[in-house]
Design a protein around this motif. Structure first.
Motif, PDB file in Angstrom:
ATOM      1  N   GLU A  26       0.887  -1.289   0.027  1.00  9.12           N
ATOM      2  CA  GLU A  26       0.173   0.103  -0.034  1.00  9.12           C
ATOM      3  C   GLU A  26       0.836   1.298  -0.048  1.00  9.12           C
ATOM      4  OE1 GLU A  26      -2.366  -0.526   3.614  1.00  9.12           O
ATOM      5  OE2 GLU A  26      -0.756  -0.653   4.853  1.00  9.12           O
ATOM      6  N   ILE A  27       0.313   2.375  -0.498  1.00 12.71           N
ATOM      7  CA  ILE A  27       0.936   3.555  -0.525  1.00 12.71           C
ATOM      8  C   ILE A  27       0.846   4.291   0.956  1.00 12.71           C
ATOM      9  CG2 ILE A  27       0.595   5.938  -1.496  1.00 12.71           C
ATOM     10  CD1 ILE A  27       2.076   4.186  -3.528  1.00 12.71           C
ATOM     11  N   VAL A  28       1.849   4.540   1.393  1.00 16.51           N
ATOM     12  CA  VAL A  28       1.691   5.398   2.696  1.00 16.51           C
ATOM     13  C   VAL A  28       1.797   6.924   2.396  1.00 16.51           C
ATOM     14  CG1 VAL A  28       3.004   6.351   4.680  1.00 16.51           C
ATOM     15  CG2 VAL A  28       3.381   3.819   3.882  1.00 16.51           C
ATOM     16  N   SER A  29       2.376   7.424   1.191  1.00 17.29           N
ATOM     17  CA  SER A  29       2.497   8.989   0.950  1.00 17.29           C
ATOM     18  C   SER A  29       2.823   9.177  -0.353  1.00 17.29           C
ATOM     19  CB  SER A  29       3.074   9.579   1.916  1.00 17.29           C
ATOM     20  OG  SER A  29       4.364   9.602   1.871  1.00 17.29           O
ATOM     21  N   VAL A  30       2.361  10.186  -1.027  1.00 13.99           N
ATOM     22  CA  VAL A  30       3.046  10.495  -2.352  1.00 13.99           C
ATOM     23  C   VAL A  30       3.014  11.999  -2.282  1.00 13.99           C
ATOM     24  CG1 VAL A  30       2.670  10.724  -4.609  1.00 13.99           C
ATOM     25  CG2 VAL A  30       1.793   8.707  -3.546  1.00 13.99           C
ATOM     26  N   THR A  31       4.323  12.555  -2.627  1.00 16.90           N
ATOM     27  CA  THR A  31       4.572  14.265  -2.566  1.00 16.90           C
ATOM     28  C   THR A  31       5.025  14.537  -3.970  1.00 16.90           C
ATOM     29  OG1 THR A  31       4.855  14.306  -0.191  1.00 16.90           O
ATOM     30  CG2 THR A  31       5.587  16.191  -1.283  1.00 16.90           C
ATOM     31  N   ALA A  40      -2.222   9.444 -11.045  1.00 14.41           N
ATOM     32  CA  ALA A  40      -2.658   8.235 -10.821  1.00 14.41           C
ATOM     33  C   ALA A  40      -2.268   7.570  -9.820  1.00 14.41           C
ATOM     34  CB  ALA A  40      -2.866   7.219 -12.086  1.00 14.41           C
ATOM     35  N   ILE A  41      -3.149   6.710  -9.071  1.00  8.85           N
ATOM     36  CA  ILE A  41      -2.596   5.761  -8.032  1.00  8.85           C
ATOM     37  C   ILE A  41      -3.690   4.770  -8.232  1.00  8.85           C
ATOM     38  CG2 ILE A  41      -2.573   5.130  -5.567  1.00  8.85           C
ATOM     39  CD1 ILE A  41      -1.891   8.199  -4.737  1.00  8.85           C
ATOM     40  N   ASP A  42      -2.948   3.599  -8.524  1.00 10.28           N
ATOM     41  CA  ASP A  42      -3.848   2.402  -9.143  1.00 10.28           C
ATOM     42  C   ASP A  42      -3.423   1.267  -8.142  1.00 10.28           C
ATOM     43  OD1 ASP A  42      -5.300   0.484 -10.301  1.00 10.28           O
ATOM     44  OD2 ASP A  42      -4.194   0.608 -12.113  1.00 10.28           O
ATOM     45  N   GLN A  43      -4.147   0.803  -7.308  1.00 13.24           N
ATOM     46  CA  GLN A  43      -4.079  -0.309  -6.545  1.00 13.24           C
ATOM     47  C   GLN A  43      -4.505  -1.748  -7.340  1.00 13.24           C
ATOM     48  OE1 GLN A  43      -3.189  -0.388  -2.931  1.00 13.24           O
ATOM     49  NE2 GLN A  43      -3.013  -2.412  -3.324  1.00 13.24           N
ATOM     50  N   ARG A  44      -3.668  -2.313  -7.848  1.00 13.06           N
ATOM     51  CA  ARG A  44      -3.890  -3.501  -8.845  1.00 13.06           C
ATOM     52  C   ARG A  44      -4.232  -4.705  -8.083  1.00 13.06           C
ATOM     53  NH1 ARG A  44      -0.484  -2.362 -14.330  1.00 13.06           N
ATOM     54  NH2 ARG A  44      -1.457  -0.273 -14.322  1.00 13.06           N
ATOM     55  N   GLY A  45      -4.289  -4.807  -6.950  1.00 13.64           N
ATOM     56  CA  GLY A  45      -4.540  -6.098  -6.251  1.00 13.64           C
ATOM     57  C   GLY A  45      -3.993  -5.891  -4.829  1.00 13.64           C
ATOM     58  N   PRO A  46      -4.258  -6.635  -3.925  1.00 13.34           N
ATOM     59  CA  PRO A  46      -3.758  -6.557  -2.580  1.00 13.34           C
ATOM     60  C   PRO A  46      -2.088  -6.406  -2.559  1.00 13.34           C
ATOM     61  CG  PRO A  46      -4.508  -9.028  -2.911  1.00 13.34           C
ATOM     62  CD  PRO A  46      -4.992  -8.085  -4.099  1.00 13.34           C
ATOM     63  N   LEU A  47      -1.422  -7.023  -3.577  1.00 10.00           N
ATOM     64  CA  LEU A  47       0.040  -7.047  -3.592  1.00 10.00           C
ATOM     65  C   LEU A  47       0.738  -6.356  -4.646  1.00 10.00           C
ATOM     66  CD1 LEU A  47       0.481 -10.895  -2.991  1.00 10.00           C
ATOM     67  CD2 LEU A  47       0.666  -9.167  -1.257  1.00 10.00           C
ATOM     68  N   GLU A  48       0.083  -5.310  -5.466  1.00 10.30           N
ATOM     69  CA  GLU A  48       0.603  -4.286  -6.237  1.00 10.30           C
ATOM     70  C   GLU A  48       0.068  -2.986  -6.459  1.00 10.30           C
ATOM     71  OE1 GLU A  48       1.780  -4.750 -11.062  1.00 10.30           O
ATOM     72  OE2 GLU A  48       0.663  -6.328 -10.181  1.00 10.30           O
ATOM     73  N   ILE A  49       0.859  -2.046  -6.390  1.00  6.73           N
ATOM     74  CA  ILE A  49       0.423  -0.754  -6.749  1.00  6.73           C
ATOM     75  C   ILE A  49       1.152  -0.106  -7.798  1.00  6.73           C
ATOM     76  CG2 ILE A  49      -0.510  -0.448  -4.515  1.00  6.73           C
ATOM     77  CD1 ILE A  49       2.745   1.256  -5.288  1.00  6.73           C
ATOM     78  N   GLU A  50       0.671   0.881  -8.419  1.00  5.08           N
ATOM     79  CA  GLU A  50       1.359   1.912  -9.357  1.00  5.08           C
ATOM     80  C   GLU A  50       0.998   3.191  -8.911  1.00  5.08           C
ATOM     81  OE1 GLU A  50       2.166   0.467 -13.472  1.00  5.08           O
ATOM     82  OE2 GLU A  50       0.996   2.336 -13.922  1.00  5.08           O
TER      83      GLU A  50
END
Length: 80
Positions: A26-31, A40-50
């Motif tokens: 999971e993303i904690v923060s983006v600055t 874009a913040i894309d949670q592609r499933g429980p084990l992958e983000i972009e």
């Protein structure tokens, strides 16, 4: 509960913090950096983000992060 690791990534377009675990990434923060925005913040499933950051002059930073026997990442940068 398994191992959890938090990693900080410094990209041309800004910084991102990602928490990795065997059950969830999971993303904690983006600055964003100056002149960049979070596109874009894309949670592609429980084990992958972009995460993608873009600037008006076509600059782009993309961070892909996933769990695969430990924290894994892919970074793509394009200057504007």
């Amino acid at each position: 509960m398994g191992v959890r690791v938090t990693c900080l990534y410094e990209l041309r377009g800004g910084t991102g913090s990602v928490r990795f675990g065997a059950e969830r990434v999971e993303i904690v923060s983006v600055t964003p950096a100056p002149a960049y925005t979070v596109h874009a913040i894309d949670q592609r499933g429980p084990l992958e983000i972009e995460v993608e950051l873009r600037s008006d002059d076509d600059g782009r930073s993309r961070l892909g992060a996933w769990w695969g026997d430990g924290p894994q990442e892919r970074i793509e940068e394009r200057a504007g």
